[in-house]
Every structure is written in structure tokens, then in C-alpha cells.
Scaffold this motif. Structure first.
Motif, PDB file in Angstrom:
ATOM      1  N   TRP A  50      -8.367  66.702 -22.774  1.00 15.97           N
ATOM      2  CA  TRP A  50      -8.810  65.999 -21.579  1.00 15.97           C
ATOM      3  C   TRP A  50      -9.809  64.908 -21.972  1.00 15.97           C
ATOM      4  CZ3 TRP A  50      -8.495  71.367 -21.742  1.00 15.97           C
ATOM      5  CH2 TRP A  50      -7.497  71.934 -20.930  1.00 15.97           C
ATOM      6  N   ASP A  51      -9.771  63.821 -21.238  1.00 12.89           N
ATOM      7  CA  ASP A  51     -10.707  62.726 -21.489  1.00 12.89           C
ATOM      8  C   ASP A  51     -12.102  63.096 -21.018  1.00 12.89           C
ATOM      9  OD1 ASP A  51      -8.693  61.195 -22.516  1.00 12.89           O
ATOM     10  OD2 ASP A  51      -8.184  60.298 -20.566  1.00 12.89           O
ATOM     11  N   VAL A  52     -13.065  62.307 -21.487  1.00  9.09           N
ATOM     12  CA  VAL A  52     -14.450  62.501 -21.090  1.00  9.09           C
ATOM     13  C   VAL A  52     -14.607  62.027 -19.645  1.00  9.09           C
ATOM     14  CG1 VAL A  52     -16.844  61.925 -21.592  1.00  9.09           C
ATOM     15  CG2 VAL A  52     -15.206  62.194 -23.461  1.00  9.09           C
ATOM     16  N   THR A  53     -15.235  62.825 -18.832  1.00  6.33           N
ATOM     17  CA  THR A  53     -15.458  62.481 -17.427  1.00  6.33           C
ATOM     18  C   THR A  53     -16.911  62.109 -17.219  1.00  6.33           C
ATOM     19  OG1 THR A  53     -15.922  64.788 -16.860  1.00  6.33           O
ATOM     20  CG2 THR A  53     -13.635  64.024 -16.668  1.00  6.33           C
ATOM     21  N   THR A  54     -17.110  61.121 -16.345  1.00  6.83           N
ATOM     22  CA  THR A  54     -18.447  60.667 -15.993  1.00  6.83           C
ATOM     23  C   THR A  54     -18.594  60.761 -14.487  1.00  6.83           C
ATOM     24  OG1 THR A  54     -18.423  59.139 -17.857  1.00  6.83           O
ATOM     25  CG2 THR A  54     -20.095  58.788 -16.167  1.00  6.83           C
ATOM     26  N   PRO A  55     -19.553  61.539 -13.986  1.00  3.47           N
ATOM     27  CA  PRO A  55     -19.688  61.684 -12.528  1.00  3.47           C
ATOM     28  C   PRO A  55     -19.963  60.367 -11.819  1.00  3.47           C
ATOM     29  CG  PRO A  55     -20.938  63.384 -13.681  1.00  3.47           C
ATOM     30  CD  PRO A  55     -20.501  62.390 -14.715  1.00  3.47           C
ATOM     31  N   SER A  56     -20.624  59.417 -12.488  1.00  6.10           N
ATOM     32  CA  SER A  56     -20.981  58.159 -11.828  1.00  6.10           C
ATOM     33  C   SER A  56     -19.881  57.109 -11.903  1.00  6.10           C
ATOM     34  CB  SER A  56     -22.255  57.587 -12.458  1.00  6.10           C
ATOM     35  OG  SER A  56     -22.047  57.320 -13.837  1.00  6.10           O
ATOM     36  N   ALA A  57     -18.753  57.413 -12.572  1.00  4.54           N
ATOM     37  CA  ALA A  57     -17.689  56.431 -12.698  1.00  4.54           C
ATOM     38  C   ALA A  57     -16.972  56.250 -11.370  1.00  4.54           C
ATOM     39  CB  ALA A  57     -16.692  56.858 -13.775  1.00  4.54           C
ATOM     40  N   THR A  58     -16.497  55.024 -11.139  1.00  3.84           N
ATOM     41  CA  THR A  58     -15.760  54.713  -9.908  1.00  3.84           C
ATOM     42  C   THR A  58     -14.360  54.257 -10.273  1.00  3.84           C
ATOM     43  OG1 THR A  58     -16.573  52.441  -9.924  1.00  3.84           O
ATOM     44  CG2 THR A  58     -17.839  54.059  -8.660  1.00  3.84           C
ATOM     45  N   MET A  59     -13.454  54.447  -9.346  1.00  4.77           N
ATOM     46  CA  MET A  59     -12.071  54.051  -9.541  1.00  4.77           C
ATOM     47  C   MET A  59     -11.641  53.227  -8.333  1.00  4.77           C
ATOM     48  SD  MET A  59      -8.769  56.450 -10.332  1.00  4.77           S
ATOM     49  CE  MET A  59      -9.637  57.118 -11.752  1.00  4.77           C
ATOM     50  N   ILE A  60     -11.195  51.991  -8.587  1.00  2.00           N
ATOM     51  CA  ILE A  60     -10.852  51.070  -7.519  1.00  2.00           C
ATOM     52  C   ILE A  60      -9.358  50.769  -7.597  1.00  2.00           C
ATOM     53  CG2 ILE A  60     -11.259  48.770  -6.550  1.00  2.00           C
ATOM     54  CD1 ILE A  60     -14.032  48.845  -7.771  1.00  2.00           C
ATOM     55  N   GLY A  61      -8.719  50.824  -6.461  1.00  2.00           N
ATOM     56  CA  GLY A  61      -7.332  50.412  -6.388  1.00  2.00           C
ATOM     57  C   GLY A  61      -6.330  51.513  -6.554  1.00  2.00           C
ATOM     58  N   ARG A  62      -6.756  52.779  -6.582  1.00  2.00           N
ATOM     59  CA  ARG A  62      -5.817  53.895  -6.727  1.00  2.00           C
ATOM     60  C   ARG A  62      -6.070  54.911  -5.628  1.00  2.00           C
ATOM     61  NH1 ARG A  62      -5.932  55.383 -13.219  1.00  2.00           N
ATOM     62  NH2 ARG A  62      -5.376  53.315 -14.005  1.00  2.00           N
ATOM     63  N   PRO A  63      -5.009  55.541  -5.134  1.00  2.00           N
ATOM     64  CA  PRO A  63      -5.222  56.602  -4.127  1.00  2.00           C
ATOM     65  C   PRO A  63      -5.820  57.843  -4.766  1.00  2.00           C
ATOM     66  CG  PRO A  63      -2.913  56.460  -4.730  1.00  2.00           C
ATOM     67  CD  PRO A  63      -3.587  55.307  -5.406  1.00  2.00           C
ATOM     68  N   GLU A  64      -6.458  58.660  -3.941  1.00  2.00           N
ATOM     69  CA  GLU A  64      -7.078  59.872  -4.457  1.00  2.00           C
ATOM     70  C   GLU A  64      -6.047  60.907  -4.892  1.00  2.00           C
ATOM     71  OE1 GLU A  64      -9.778  61.336  -1.593  1.00  2.00           O
ATOM     72  OE2 GLU A  64     -11.122  59.591  -1.667  1.00  2.00           O
ATOM     73  N   HIS A  65      -4.891  60.929  -4.239  1.00  2.00           N
ATOM     74  CA  HIS A  65      -3.840  61.884  -4.562  1.00  2.00           C
ATOM     75  C   HIS A  65      -2.518  61.142  -4.718  1.00  2.00           C
ATOM     76  CE1 HIS A  65      -6.580  65.209  -3.711  1.00  2.00           C
ATOM     77  NE2 HIS A  65      -6.896  64.590  -2.585  1.00  2.00           N
ATOM     78  N   PRO A  66      -1.590  61.683  -5.511  1.00  2.00           N
ATOM     79  CA  PRO A  66      -0.315  60.981  -5.706  1.00  2.00           C
ATOM     80  C   PRO A  66       0.475  60.778  -4.426  1.00  2.00           C
ATOM     81  CG  PRO A  66      -0.640  62.670  -7.382  1.00  2.00           C
ATOM     82  CD  PRO A  66      -1.723  62.866  -6.366  1.00  2.00           C
ATOM     83  N   ASP A  67       0.323  61.662  -3.451  1.00  2.00           N
ATOM     84  CA  ASP A  67       1.092  61.551  -2.218  1.00  2.00           C
ATOM     85  C   ASP A  67       0.475  60.582  -1.219  1.00  2.00           C
ATOM     86  OD1 ASP A  67       2.790  63.417  -3.287  1.00  2.00           O
ATOM     87  OD2 ASP A  67       1.786  65.116  -2.312  1.00  2.00           O
ATOM     88  N   GLU A  68      -0.706  60.086  -1.493  1.00  2.00           N
ATOM     89  CA  GLU A  68      -1.379  59.194  -0.570  1.00  2.00           C
ATOM     90  C   GLU A  68      -1.170  57.732  -0.962  1.00  2.00           C
ATOM     91  OE1 GLU A  68      -5.454  60.234  -0.344  1.00  2.00           O
ATOM     92  OE2 GLU A  68      -5.099  62.230   0.521  1.00  2.00           O
ATOM     93  N   ASP A  69      -1.473  56.856  -0.034  1.00  2.00           N
ATOM     94  CA  ASP A  69      -1.350  55.415  -0.262  1.00  2.00           C
ATOM     95  C   ASP A  69      -2.745  54.805  -0.368  1.00  2.00           C
ATOM     96  OD1 ASP A  69      -0.348  52.963  -0.649  1.00  2.00           O
ATOM     97  OD2 ASP A  69       0.641  52.758   1.299  1.00  2.00           O
ATOM     98  N   VAL A  70      -2.817  53.609  -0.927  1.00  2.00           N
ATOM     99  CA  VAL A  70      -4.115  52.958  -1.050  1.00  2.00           C
ATOM    100  C   VAL A  70      -4.615  52.548   0.323  1.00  2.00           C
ATOM    101  CG1 VAL A  70      -3.668  52.117  -3.377  1.00  2.00           C
ATOM    102  CG2 VAL A  70      -3.021  50.727  -1.424  1.00  2.00           C
ATOM    103  N   ASP A  71      -5.906  52.337   0.414  1.00  9.78           N
ATOM    104  CA  ASP A  71      -6.508  51.931   1.672  1.00  9.78           C
ATOM    105  C   ASP A  71      -6.002  50.547   2.085  1.00  9.78           C
ATOM    106  OD1 ASP A  71      -9.191  50.534   3.039  1.00  9.78           O
ATOM    107  OD2 ASP A  71      -8.779  52.598   3.668  1.00  9.78           O
ATOM    108  N   GLU A  72      -5.978  50.302   3.393  1.00  5.14           N
ATOM    109  CA  GLU A  72      -5.486  49.031   3.901  1.00  5.14           C
ATOM    110  C   GLU A  72      -6.320  47.866   3.412  1.00  5.14           C
ATOM    111  OE1 GLU A  72      -3.088  46.337   5.805  1.00  5.14           O
ATOM    112  OE2 GLU A  72      -2.776  48.460   5.341  1.00  5.14           O
ATOM    113  N   ASN A  73      -7.633  48.054   3.309  1.00  3.01           N
ATOM    114  CA  ASN A  73      -8.488  46.975   2.805  1.00  3.01           C
ATOM    115  C   ASN A  73      -8.147  46.625   1.357  1.00  3.01           C
ATOM    116  OD1 ASN A  73      -9.883  46.648   5.194  1.00  3.01           O
ATOM    117  ND2 ASN A  73     -11.459  48.139   4.640  1.00  3.01           N
TER     118      ASN A  73
END
Length: 253
Positions: A50-73
Motif C-alpha cells: 500500500w502507498d503512504v497515506t497522508t491525512p492532510s492530502a486532498t484529491m480533486i476531480g475524482r469521485p469518492e466511490h467508483p459508483d459515484e459521479d464527480v460533483d457538478e461544479n
């Protein structure tokens, strides 16, 4: 007579010199040497699964779950429909034209005034009128040639028709021999070959460019210079006495 010792035969014993431990190692360069063993490789695979995880890291442009879609904005942002991205592609296209033209001017050794003239034309020029030859490097090379040749003609006075008609044929011929087009420069010809152009193609595109300079009102365009200066500021050059209006006050108009 001997005392049973070997000092007489072998000489006095000396201290052994330290040996470099690296010299005693066997180094092998066969295929596969230096790789991890099976056990070490298995440990490495488990630890780095597993990769190193950082609690303060942010992810932009991806849905939280594979079944979800990105936000309209986010979708509007990616499609450049968001107000924050309005005109982004046009701005990037303008910057790309300025970047490429500036690089050509530096490589060909243009003077600052010629560089600013070429940039002023290219950044606001509509390239679609050049058809299949509307690539930025091709149009930029045509503009650079037009600006340099036009400036050299102006310096020699080749645009002054009234003055040229007063010259004898010998002086007129000598004046034309002094004119050197940018197409005679080896560095410029190398750039033409790099981007698939020749002198004939440049001359043909320059005719289209001259027409567009009048239609798009870019004949006197100069990058970073505005002909409508602030009237509250003094003139850049003092008004010559012959052109003064008879007053001693400077002309700030």
C-alpha cells in the motif's frame, strides 16, 4: 648451536598489516546477481503493498466511490463552463502564440522594436484565415519576416515613393542591393525547413497576412505599447520648435 627457535632462519616476527575487508569480497556480475532473494522479495512486497497515506492530502476531480459521479461544479470546471475558467483556452492560446514568437525573435536576434511589433501582431491575429497553414510556428515565422523586412525597407527609404522617383537609376539599383531580406538569413531558412516551409510558401502567406493586417486593424500593433497615451503625463519626446504652436508651454496633448 641452536636454541630451538626459528629466529635465526626466518628472521624476527613482524606485525601483520591490516587487510581491506572489501578486497576479500567476491563480486559477481552474472545475470540475476544483486537481486533480492525469494524471502526478502516477499517481505518487500508485503511491506510496500500500500502507498503512504497522508491525512492532510486532498484529491480533486475524482469521485469518492467508483459508483459515484464527480460533483457538478467540478464537471463544469473541467468543461470550462465554470465562471472561474471562462476564456481559459483563449488565454492559453494567446500565451502560446506570444511564447513561440518570442522564442523565434530571440533566436534570430531581432531588435526590441522588431520583437515588440511581431508580438503585437501575432497575439491578436486570427489564425483561422491561414487555413491548413495556421499552425502557430508557421504564422509566427511569416510575421517575423514581414516585420523585419518592412523595418529594413523603412530604414532604407524604399517605402518613400516620391523620394525614389527622384533618384537616378544607378542610385536606385544600389539602394535595392543594400536591402537584405530575412529569407537570406541561414538561421531563418533553418527554421523554415524545421517547420515545413519554404520561401515561396512564406511569400504566399505574407500576402494573406498583409490583407489581414488591414482587416483586423493590426497594421500598427506593437506589444506593450499603446498609441493613446495618458494626457496627464508629459510627452516622451519634447516637441520640436518647428512643430510648436508658438507657445513656450510644453504640449501635453
Amino acid at each position: 648451536m641452536t636454541d630451538g627457535s626459528t629466529h635465526g632462519e626466518m628472521g624476527p616476527a613482524t606485525r601483520a598489516e591490516p587487510v581491506d575487508p572489501r578486497a576479500e569480497r567476491d563480486v559477481s556480475t552474472r545475470a540475476g546477481d544483486g537481486t533480492l532473494g525469494r524471502v526478502d522479495a516477499a517481505k518487500d512486497e508485503v511491506v510496500r503493498r500500500w502507498d503512504v497515506t497522508t491525512p492532510s492530502a486532498t484529491m480533486i476531480g475524482r469521485p469518492e466511490h467508483p459508483d459515484e459521479d464527480v460533483d457538478e461544479n467540478l464537471r463544469r470546471l473541467h468543461d470550462e463552463h465554470h465562471p472561474a475558467m471562462a476564456g481559459h483556452s483563449e488565454r492559453m492560446h494567446r500565451l502560446e502564440k506570444a511564447r513561440i514568437t518570442h522564442a523565434f525573435c530571440n533566436q534570430l536576434g531581432l531588435r526590441p522594436w522588431e520583437r515588440d511589433r511581431a508580438l503585437g501582431i501575432v497575439v491578436d491575429l486570427d489564425l483561422t484565415v491561414f487555413g491548413s497553414q495556421r499552425a502557430i510556428p508557421k504564422v509566427a515565422l511569416v510575421v517575423v519576416k514581414h516585420v523585419v523586412d518592412d523595418e529594413r525597407r523603412r530604414v532604407l527609404g524604399l517605402d518613400d515613393r516620391e523620394w525614389l522617383t527622384s533618384l537616378p537609376p544607378s542610385e536606385l539599383e544600389a539602394l535595392h542591393e543594400r536591402f537584405d531580406s530575412l529569407t537570406d538569413d541561414s538561421a531563418y531558412r533553418t527554421l523554415l525547413e524545421t517547420f515545413g516551409l519554404d520561401v515561396t510558401g512564406v511569400n504566399r502567406l505574407e500576402r494573406t497576412l498583409r490583407e489581414q493586417l488591414d482587416e483586423q486593424d493590426l497594421d500598427g500593433a506593437v506589444f506593450g505599447r499603446n498609441p493613446h497615451r495618458d494626457p496627464a503625463l508629459p510627452a516622451f519626446r519634447p516637441t520640436p520648435p518647428a512643430e510648436a504652436d508658438g507657445t513656450d508651454e510644453p504640449d501635453f496633448s
